[in-house]
Scaffold this active site. Structure first.
Site, PDB file in Angstrom:
ATOM      1  CG  ASP A  38      -2.078   0.979   1.084  1.00  0.00           C
ATOM      2  OD1 ASP A  38      -3.230   0.520   1.060  1.00  0.00           O
ATOM      3  OD2 ASP A  38      -1.822   2.206   0.990  1.00  0.00           O
ATOM      4  CB  THR A 105      -3.486   5.100  -8.856  1.00  0.00           C
ATOM      5  OG1 THR A 105      -2.465   5.876  -8.239  1.00  0.00           O
ATOM      6  CG2 THR A 105      -3.805   3.896  -7.988  1.00  0.00           C
ATOM      7  CB  THR A 137     -16.759   0.378  -8.975  1.00  0.00           C
ATOM      8  OG1 THR A 137     -17.919   1.153  -8.724  1.00  0.00           O
ATOM      9  CG2 THR A 137     -16.086   0.973 -10.209  1.00  0.00           C
ATOM     10  CG  ASP A 138     -22.153   0.124  -8.523  1.00  0.00           C
ATOM     11  OD1 ASP A 138     -21.235   0.963  -8.385  1.00  0.00           O
ATOM     12  OD2 ASP A 138     -23.175   0.125  -7.803  1.00  0.00           O
ATOM     13  CD  GLU A 139     -19.199   5.287  -8.844  1.00  0.00           C
ATOM     14  OE1 GLU A 139     -18.712   6.154  -9.566  1.00  0.00           O
ATOM     15  OE2 GLU A 139     -19.400   5.450  -7.628  1.00  0.00           O
ATOM     16  CE1 TYR A 163     -12.919   4.652  -8.305  1.00  0.00           C
ATOM     17  CE2 TYR A 163     -15.298   4.793  -8.643  1.00  0.00           C
ATOM     18  CZ  TYR A 163     -14.192   4.117  -8.162  1.00  0.00           C
ATOM     19  OH  TYR A 163     -14.350   2.895  -7.543  1.00  0.00           O
ATOM     20  CE  LYS A 167     -11.815   0.240  -9.730  1.00  0.00           C
ATOM     21  NZ  LYS A 167     -10.753  -0.401  -8.894  1.00  0.00           N
ATOM     22  CG  ASP A 294     -26.377  16.927  -8.505  1.00  0.00           C
ATOM     23  OD1 ASP A 294     -25.776  16.189  -7.704  1.00  0.00           O
ATOM     24  OD2 ASP A 294     -27.289  16.529  -9.249  1.00  0.00           O
TER      25      ASP A 294
END
Ligand code: NAD
Ligand code: DAU
Length: 357
Positions: A38, A105, A137-139, A163, A167, A294
């Site tokens: 890490d 990263t 991720t689901d994103e 992000y 991913k 938002d």
């Protein structure tokens, strides 16, 4: 290969889900071996792993997944046969403020890790039992309308933030290493996690901390966005299950089957804290709720179809949301020694830049 004889490299093991996974692993496989790598960014914390310090099969190395030489050395000296890859920049709002670290990263780091592991796997004669499990991720699937069916493993990718785009790119690289080189990879795509050790920039811990400090509770837009919440231990159990039972090249969706509007979570947290904490600086906590501008590109709704993991392995979430939330609030109440030091001047600068509050 049985689980407890695996030699694991766990990247990002000092972060939220990674550290919960390391604890989970050592609870279930006390004879097991884990090497945590890490970089200890702002989100990584040695304190998350303090209880494992004396565990014989546990080792920690501070370093980055972009450091190819270090990876080669760790794979050889640790005789690693399994990678569980959590390391990432993980916060959507930070990816909007500064996307560069996310590409570095999440994309370049994952590529470097894949390439080093591929060489190690080839040097060892391509053992069938090796695994590279990529935690995603689901994103990556984008945003759902109110009546759309939940995301399945075959939903086309449509990421909307730096992000989720980074991913998505890392998922594609992992997939390509399976199809091109035969590297035994697995991908899991999970919905929103909550539980102990989550950095207080994410919705649930942020609200807990702000209620305790009597600070405004910033809710984006109209507060009607929906996430599918899963207690972190359920996620860890799903990852261990996929690692043990899934065939290389497979992907699995993981989720809580638990869609909740943001505003409902925030109100639930306010009521929980009002009724369980004496002497809060501001009551009722609901009066702290502040609707703010938002998030740009804010995905409206996520929901995971978890039929595949249920059907193939019998995995289902075990934690009920109300009980998990109560347990999480209790953890943040009792571990002020953990989160107070994280509210550093650097964190305040980030907070000010994001919310202006
Ligand atoms: P986190 O931000 O809490 O932890 C990330 C960890 O990675 C930190 O310990 C950090 O120090 C480390 N790290 C960052 N850059 C690194 C680098 N270059 N080299 C080595 N280590 C580095 O994240 P999290 O919420 O625990 O998420 C873990 C993984 O799970 C991520 O890949 C994320 O995309 C994925 N995920 C998260 C959720 C969620 O709800 N939090 C849901 C689904 C998937
Ligand atoms: O869905 C999985 C993803 O969940 C993971 O891949 C990410 O790593 C993780 O950070 C999380 O992303 P979200 O953007 O969904 O989580 P976050 O806690 O930041 O926000 C949850 C919801 O709450 C989202 O709709 C935005 C909203 N929100 C968040 C914050 C921080 C607010 O309304 N106010 C806030 O201050």
């Amino acid at each position: 290969m049985n689980q407890s004889s695996r030699q694991l490299l766990i990247t990002g093991g000092a972060g939220f889900i990674g550290s919960n996974f390391v604890h989970y692993w050592h609870r279930h496989y006390p004879e097991g071996y884990t090497l945590v790598l890490d970089a200890l960014t702002y989100a990584g914390n040695r304190a998350n792993l303090a209880a494992l310090k004396e565990q014989p099969g546990f080792q920690f190395v501070q370093g980055a997944i972009c450091d190819a030489d270090l990876l080669t050395q760790l794979f050889e000296t640790g005789q690693i046969d399994t990678v569980v890859h959590f390391a990432a920049e993980s916060h959507v709002d930070r990816s909007i403020l500064g996307p560069s670290a996310f590409v570095q990263t999440n994309l370049v780091g994952t590529f470097t890790l894949l390439e080093a592991f591929r060489k190690h796997w080839e040097d060892q004669g391509k053992p069938e039992a090796f695994r590279f499990l990529h935690v995603s991720t689901d994103e990556v699937f984008g945003s759902l309308g109110p009546n759309d069916p939940a995301f399945s493993e075959t939903t086309p990718y449509a990421p909307n933030s730096p992000y989720s785009a980074s991913k998505a790119g890392s998922d594609h690289l992992v997939r390509a290493y399976f199809h091109t080189y035969g590297l035994p990879t697995l991908i899991t795509n999970c919905s929103n996690n909550y539980g102990p050790y989550q950095f207080p920039e994410k919705l649930i811990p942020l609200m807990c901390v702000n209620i305790l400090l009597g600070k405004p509770l910033p809710v984006y837009g109209d507060g009607q966005n929906i996430r599918d919440w899963l207690y972190v231990e359920d996620h860890c159990r799903a990852i261990a299950t996929v690692l043990e039972q899934a065939s290389p090249g497979e992907t699995y969706n993981i989720g809580g089957d638990n869609q909740v509007k943001n505003i409902d979570i925030v109100e639930q947290l306010c009521d929980l804290m009002d009724s369980s904490v004496e002497g809060l600086p501001f009551q009722p906590a609901r009066d702290l709720i502040t609707f703010v501008t938002d998030r740009p590109g804010h995905d409206r709704r996520y929901a995971m179809n978890i039929e595949k993991i249920q059907r193939d392995f019998g995995w289902s979430p075990q934690y009920d949301f109300a009980a998990g939330l109560k347990q999480t609030v209790a953890w943040y109440l009792s571990r002020q020694d953990w989160w107070r030091p994280l509210l550093s001047p650097k964190y305040q600068t980030f907070y000010q830049a994001l919310y202006g509050l």
